[in-house]
Design an enzyme around this catalytic site. Structure first.
Site, PDB file in Angstrom:
ATOM      1  N   THR A 192      63.156 -40.413  21.839  1.00  0.00           N
ATOM      2  CA  THR A 192      61.979 -41.016  22.459  1.00  0.00           C
ATOM      3  C   THR A 192      60.673 -40.506  21.862  1.00  0.00           C
ATOM      4  O   THR A 192      60.538 -39.305  21.604  1.00  0.00           O
ATOM      5  CB  THR A 192      61.981 -40.604  23.954  1.00  0.00           C
ATOM      6  OG1 THR A 192      63.228 -40.971  24.492  1.00  0.00           O
ATOM      7  CG2 THR A 192      60.840 -41.221  24.709  1.00  0.00           C
ATOM      8  N   GLY A 222      66.688 -44.954  31.469  1.00  0.00           N
ATOM      9  CA  GLY A 222      66.580 -43.501  31.427  1.00  0.00           C
ATOM     10  C   GLY A 222      65.306 -42.988  32.071  1.00  0.00           C
ATOM     11  O   GLY A 222      64.733 -43.618  32.965  1.00  0.00           O
ATOM     12  N   ASP A 223      64.869 -41.844  31.595  1.00  0.00           N
ATOM     13  CA  ASP A 223      63.683 -41.189  32.157  1.00  0.00           C
ATOM     14  C   ASP A 223      62.368 -41.776  31.663  1.00  0.00           C
ATOM     15  O   ASP A 223      61.324 -41.634  32.317  1.00  0.00           O
ATOM     16  CB  ASP A 223      63.698 -39.700  31.777  1.00  0.00           C
ATOM     17  CG  ASP A 223      63.667 -39.528  30.250  1.00  0.00           C
ATOM     18  OD1 ASP A 223      64.558 -40.094  29.579  1.00  0.00           O
ATOM     19  OD2 ASP A 223      62.748 -38.872  29.741  1.00  0.00           O
ATOM     20  N   THR A 243      61.831 -35.675  26.234  1.00  0.00           N
ATOM     21  CA  THR A 243      62.701 -36.425  25.333  1.00  0.00           C
ATOM     22  C   THR A 243      64.092 -35.807  25.421  1.00  0.00           C
ATOM     23  O   THR A 243      64.238 -34.651  25.793  1.00  0.00           O
ATOM     24  CB  THR A 243      62.157 -36.405  23.888  1.00  0.00           C
ATOM     25  OG1 THR A 243      63.066 -37.095  23.027  1.00  0.00           O
ATOM     26  CG2 THR A 243      61.961 -34.997  23.362  1.00  0.00           C
TER      27      THR A 243
HETATM   28  N1  GLY Z   1      65.020 -39.899  26.880  1.00  0.00           N
HETATM   29  C1  GLY Z   1      65.447 -41.195  26.582  1.00  0.00           C
HETATM   30  C2  GLY Z   1      66.526 -41.682  27.432  1.00  0.00           C
HETATM   31  O1  GLY Z   1      67.346 -40.922  27.918  1.00  0.00           O
HETATM   32  O2  GLY Z   1      66.599 -42.873  27.629  1.00  0.00           O
END
Ligand code: GLY
Length: 331
Positions: A192, A222-223, A243
């Protein structure tokens, strides 16, 4: 920057300008704030930082800040570089698909006044951070997902693009031969893009953009589009972005945690370390995934920390664009 990336960013400026006023010398426009807010100088020259060694992204954002761009404009410009970079297989166009061959993107933005916007599981749109900004500015909502986000994008001038490149298709077909179900996070080179910027007025903004885990389940989010997890900032304190394995960042609300620790007096470095320790303490399986954070406080101090070595961040300030290797929990 190649021609396609240049055109892509030019497009971005054009779609951004519809809600902005006052031409700036470099073709961007100075944002007219929805909620007016006192701007406080903190005597820091503008800074752009981002996750991983995305040097062109930090450079573009940093140079925009030097031309007096607002922090929010700068982070959108910065992450757009990687969203358009076909060689980046974890962000934007050229991103790795889900296990059914769909490239689905997540993104969020946060403005100095605390406004935020997000999009999740969006197909066929490259510049999802800019789209998240549109959600923030042009809707009464925080997040749009899936088809609704895509339709909103077209209604706001974004063009439909096939995000699945030939290279990603070949790699996906190779993956299908074994269809390894367990999500494997890339622990070594990129993932990310999360970016934070302080502008000439001392205001902080952030953006986060990703194609998420490679070969994730269809519909997985995701986050990165979740404020507090992939990105959080408080213009009085500082900001943080995450990330790596999104599920772990979500479970510990990592970016919010870091900003709250900085509010209590932690340095950005110590706050990032504490957030990574929280993940490590809660999950004995932490040797099998990466989580990394970067943070910056209102004074322009920065920090980063990760589970596995191999993570780096970029910092652009005063014309200098540096790669900074992050300390890690596991050596
Ligand atoms: N950090 C990116 C995801 O897990 O989607």
């Amino acid at each position: 920057m190649d021609r396609r990336q240049f055109l892509s960013i030019a497009f971005l400026s054009s779609i951004t300008s519809s809600t902005l006023v006052g031409a700036a010398p470099f073709g961007l426009h100075i944002q007219k704030k929805k909620n007016s807010m006192e701007r406080k100088s903190n005597n820091v020259t503008p800074i752009a930082i981002c996750t991983w060694a995305f040097s062109n992204a930090s450079k573009q954002a940093g140079e925009a800040l030097e031309r007096n761009a607002a922090a929010l404009d700068a982070v959108i410009i910065g992450v757009a570089v990687e969203e358009a970079n076909l060689k980046n297989t974890t962000v934007g166009k050229g991103g790795t698909p889900d296990r059914e061959g769909n490239v689905t993107l997540d993104a969020c933005v946060m403005a100095p006044n605390g406004d935020c916007g997000a999009v999740a599981c969006v197909e066929n749109i490259t510049h999802v951070a800019a789209l998240a900004r549109k959600v923030m500015e042009n809707t009464p909502h925080f997040m749009l997902a899936g088809k609704g986000a895509e339709e909103f994008a077209y209604a706001n001038g974004f063009k439909k693009e096939n995000l699945l490149t030939e290279t990603a298709t070949q790699q996906w077909k190779e993956w299908l031969k074994t269809s390894e179900y367990k999500p494997i996070i890339n622990i070594e080179n990129h993932d990310t893009i999360g970016m934070l910027a302080i502008d000439a007025q001392g205001d902080i903004a952030g953006a986060c953009s990703t194609s998420g885990l490679s070969y994730k389940m269809k519909g997985r989010v995701g986050d990165s589009p979740i404020i507090g997890s992939g990105l959080f900032l408080d213009n009085d304190v500082g900001g943080a972005v995450g990330t790596g394995m999104g599920e772990e960042i979500l479970k510990t609300v990592g970016s919010f945690l870091i900003v709250e620790l900085m509010r209590q007096g932690y340095s950005p470095q110590k706050a990032c370390e504490e957030a990574v320790h929280r993940v490590v303490t809660k999950n004995p399986d932490h040797t099998n995934f990466q989580v990394a954070y970067i943070a910056m406080n209102k004074a322009g101090e920065i920090g980063s920390y990760c589970i596995h070595s191999g993570f780096a961040m970029m910092k652009y300030q005063d014309g200098k664009n540096e790669t900074i290797t992050s300390p890690s929990f596991l050596k």
